[in-house]
Design a protein around this motif. Structure first.
Motif, short mmCIF file in Angstrom:
data_model
loop_
_atom_site.label_atom_id
_atom_site.label_comp_id
_atom_site.label_asym_id
_atom_site.label_seq_id
_atom_site.Cartn_x
_atom_site.Cartn_y
_atom_site.Cartn_z
N ALA A 1 20.64 -1.75 21.98
CA ALA A 1 19.52 -2.70 22.56
C ALA A 1 18.71 -1.98 23.36
N GLY A 2 19.06 -0.75 23.87
CA GLY A 2 18.30 0.14 24.68
C GLY A 2 17.21 0.70 24.19
N LEU A 3 17.35 0.89 22.64
CA LEU A 3 16.24 1.42 21.87
C LEU A 3 14.87 0.34 21.62
N PRO A 4 13.71 1.12 21.77
CA PRO A 4 12.74 0.14 21.50
C PRO A 4 12.80 -0.77 20.22
N SER A 5 13.32 0.01 19.01
CA SER A 5 13.28 -0.54 17.64
C SER A 5 14.43 -1.81 17.55
N SER A 6 15.27 -1.94 18.78
CA SER A 6 16.13 -3.19 18.46
C SER A 6 15.45 -4.40 18.55
N PRO A 7 15.96 -5.18 17.95
CA PRO A 7 15.45 -6.52 18.00
C PRO A 7 15.54 -7.38 19.16
N TYR A 8 16.59 -6.84 20.06
CA TYR A 8 17.15 -7.37 21.11
C TYR A 8 16.71 -6.61 22.51
N HIS A 9 15.72 -5.86 22.35
CA HIS A 9 15.26 -4.81 23.50
C HIS A 9 14.45 -5.64 24.20
N GLY A 10 13.66 -6.60 23.64
CA GLY A 10 12.78 -7.36 24.49
C GLY A 10 13.42 -8.37 25.42
N ARG A 11 14.65 -8.73 25.09
CA ARG A 11 15.54 -9.59 26.01
C ARG A 11 16.12 -8.73 27.30
N MET A 12 16.30 -7.40 27.08
CA MET A 12 16.65 -6.58 28.24
C MET A 12 16.00 -6.68 29.38
N ALA A 13 14.73 -6.89 29.40
CA ALA A 13 14.04 -7.07 30.70
C ALA A 13 14.48 -8.23 31.31
N ALA A 14 14.72 -9.29 30.86
CA ALA A 14 15.42 -10.37 31.38
C ALA A 14 16.81 -10.48 31.65
N ILE A 15 17.38 -9.98 31.06
CA ILE A 15 18.79 -10.30 31.14
C ILE A 15 19.64 -8.95 31.82
N CYS A 16 19.09 -7.82 31.26
CA CYS A 16 19.90 -6.52 31.76
C CYS A 16 18.94 -5.53 32.03
N PRO A 17 17.94 -5.69 32.85
CA PRO A 17 16.76 -4.78 33.07
C PRO A 17 17.01 -3.20 33.19
N LYS A 18 18.32 -2.92 34.25
CA LYS A 18 18.79 -1.76 34.44
C LYS A 18 19.37 -0.80 33.11
N GLY A 19 19.63 -1.37 32.13
CA GLY A 19 20.04 -1.01 30.97
C GLY A 19 21.01 -1.64 30.09
N ALA A 20 21.31 -1.33 28.92
CA ALA A 20 21.90 -2.11 27.94
C ALA A 20 23.49 -1.82 27.72
N SER A 21 24.07 -0.89 28.77
CA SER A 21 25.50 -0.46 28.49
C SER A 21 25.55 0.63 27.52
N SER A 22 26.85 1.02 27.33
CA SER A 22 26.97 2.12 26.68
C SER A 22 27.74 1.88 25.12
N LEU A 23 27.68 0.82 24.74
CA LEU A 23 28.43 0.31 23.68
C LEU A 23 27.36 -0.12 22.61
N PHE A 24 27.64 0.57 21.47
CA PHE A 24 26.98 0.20 20.25
C PHE A 24 27.36 0.81 18.95
N THR A 25 26.92 0.29 17.88
CA THR A 25 27.18 0.74 16.70
C THR A 25 26.40 1.67 16.07
N PHE A 26 26.58 2.21 14.76
CA PHE A 26 25.75 2.88 13.91
C PHE A 26 26.16 2.91 12.60
N ALA A 27 25.56 2.73 11.84
CA ALA A 27 25.97 2.56 10.32
C ALA A 27 25.53 4.10 9.63
N LEU A 28 26.55 4.25 8.88
CA LEU A 28 26.33 5.67 7.92
C LEU A 28 25.80 5.10 6.39
N LYS A 29 24.92 6.04 5.92
CA LYS A 29 24.08 5.81 4.45
C LYS A 29 25.57 5.79 3.61
#
Ligand SMILES: *Cc1c(COP(=O)(O)O)cnc(C)c1O
Length: 430
Positions: free
Chosen positions: A321-349
């Motif tokens: 969610a810390g990436l501008p491309s995330s659909p939830y990036h906009g919510r960061m400002a309201a819910i967790c403005p200092k950052g989106a923590s360090s847990l995330f996933t990525f998918a391999l082609k």
């Protein structure tokens, strides 16, 4: 002290702690004692009648654990807190005063895998049930709440999908129905998000993760906002009605904003006994002293690793969610403005098989079922933490078969990137 309230960095070190009155010890001592001597029989009677607050027996309260409870309540902005042996026991203890046979909770379908199992399977043994809905569909959430619903449950930043819940919108709905909102704030920690400021009634934590911060002990915590009116309707008799085990005491009438906290200790811990031990409380208190410093670095490192992955052609997508491309990036400002923590996933082609190869090829990342450690951790959720779920549940939880979860630690980010790069070179066709 000055009149202005102390800042987070100050409180994470000082809240709940004071020099030991007996010895002057500056660090909170580990009170490794099961029982505490009563002054006399009147003192003992007052403690057992809940007329005086004090220490009886460590299944209920212990001074080291109390210091941690006060620190957690302060950091979350709550009235009181109860510490327990694990995050999962915190969830059961949070529901215990609210629930009964035939009653239900409405929970987000984006939750930690273990919580999905606890809510969809185990709580049924108590006659409780959970309905899972997409919390981005507010009409569906509203419609799922019925006359037997006693709580709404979600995670602030959801594990593992890089999802941020719109807590303000969700709490408006639970409030409309006169039921509490319980927010699991494990991934965010009170440094990044304070759910009570967004309408949460209760906050639960797995302290096992970022709060302790170094993968040493398990622990859980429930923080009560102290703001919910348990007597506004007849839905919460454990708190609003006379308690037979305490000579008809009414917890809400007697203890007001501390009623949930006192009930959870005097009845919940007394009878369910999922107590946190003082050694674990000590490790967690020490971890919290550096929480803000660690979370800032966790977020910084996670962003760098996520940016690198997003730019890599072998990667299908990254959910941070810390990436501008995330659909939830906009919510960061309201819910967790200092950052989106360090847990995330990525998918391999290259899919499931390539994920398994990456896991086996990493050298710096540790392959473990944990998160929120100083060390960077990696796991293939679909074959481990989310294995008990159906493929539909896996996908809803952000743990599809081609998805790898990272908990980015505090190492140098360029070392972490180099490790992922060499593992992906071994695992991926292109
Ligand atoms: C780990 C975790 C839990 C369970 O906590 P334990 O301490 O392992 O019992 C609950 N919720 C979330 C979000 C977690 O990450």
């Amino acid at each position: 002290m000055a009149d202005t309230p102390a800042g987070f960095d100050t409180l994470q070190i000082h809240a709940g702690a004071r020099p030991d009155p007996a010895t002057g010890a500056r660090q909170v001592p580990i009170y490794q004692s099961t029982a505490f001597v009563f002054r006399d029989t009147d003192h003992a009677a007052a403690l057992f009648n809940l007329q005086e607050v004090g220490y009886i027996y460590s299944r209920l309260t212990n001074p080291t654990v109390s210091a941690l409870q006060e620190r957690m309540a302060t950091l979350e902005g709550g009235a009181g807190a109860i510490c327990v042996a694990s995050g999962h026991s915190a969830q059961i203890l949070a529901l215990f005063p609210l629930m009964g046979p035939g009653l239900n909770i409405v929970a987000s379908n984006r939750l930690y895998g273990g919580t999905v199992t606890q809510f969809s399977q185990t709580i049924r043994r108590f006659g409780w049930s959970a309905t899972f809905v997409d919390f981005d569909d507010l009409d569906a959430l509203d419609a799922a709440i019925d006359e037997n619903t006693r709580a709404v449950f979600c995670e602030s930043i959801a594990n593992p999908g890089g999802y941020i819940t719109d807590l303000d919108a969700v709490s408006a709905i639970s409030e409309k129905h006169g039921i509490p909102l319980i927010v699991d704030n494990t991934t965010a920690t009170p440094y990044l998000c304070r759910p009570i400021e967004h309408g949460a009634t209760l906050v639960v934590h797995s302290m096992t993760k970022y709060l302790t911060g170094n993968g040493t002990v398990t622990g859980g915590c429930i923080i009560d906002s102290g703001k919910f009116d348990w007597s506004a309707n007849d839905k919460f008799p454990s708190l609003s009605q006379p308690e037979p085990a305490y000579h008809g005491l009414k917890f809400h009438e007697t203890f007001g904003p501390l009623s949930f906290t006192f009930h959870s200790i005097a009845v919940g811990l007394r009878d369910l006994g999922m107590t946190l031990n003082p050694q674990a409380a000590h490790y967690t208190l020490m971890g919290i002293e550096t929480l803000s410093l660690r979370m800032d670095r966790h977020c910084e490192n996670a962003l760098k690793v996520a940016q690198w992955l997003e730019a890599d052609p072998r990667v299908a997508n990254v959910t941070y969610a810390g990436l501008p491309s995330s659909p939830y990036h906009g919510r960061m400002a309201a819910i967790c403005p200092k950052g989106a923590s360090s847990l995330f996933t990525f998918a391999l082609k290259d899919g499931y098989e390539a994920c398994v190869k990456v896991i086996n090829a990493v050298e710096l990342f540790s392959h473990v079922a944990n998160l929120g450690d100083t060390r960077s951790l990696i796991i293939h959720s679909a074959s481990t933490t989310h294995r008990q779920l159906s493929e539909a549940q896996q996908i809803a939880a952000g743990a599809a078969p081609n998805v790898i979860r990272l908990s980015v630690g505090l190492e140098n980010p360029e070392d972490l990137i180099a490790d992922l790069d060499q593992a992906m070179t071994k695992a991926c066709a292109s």
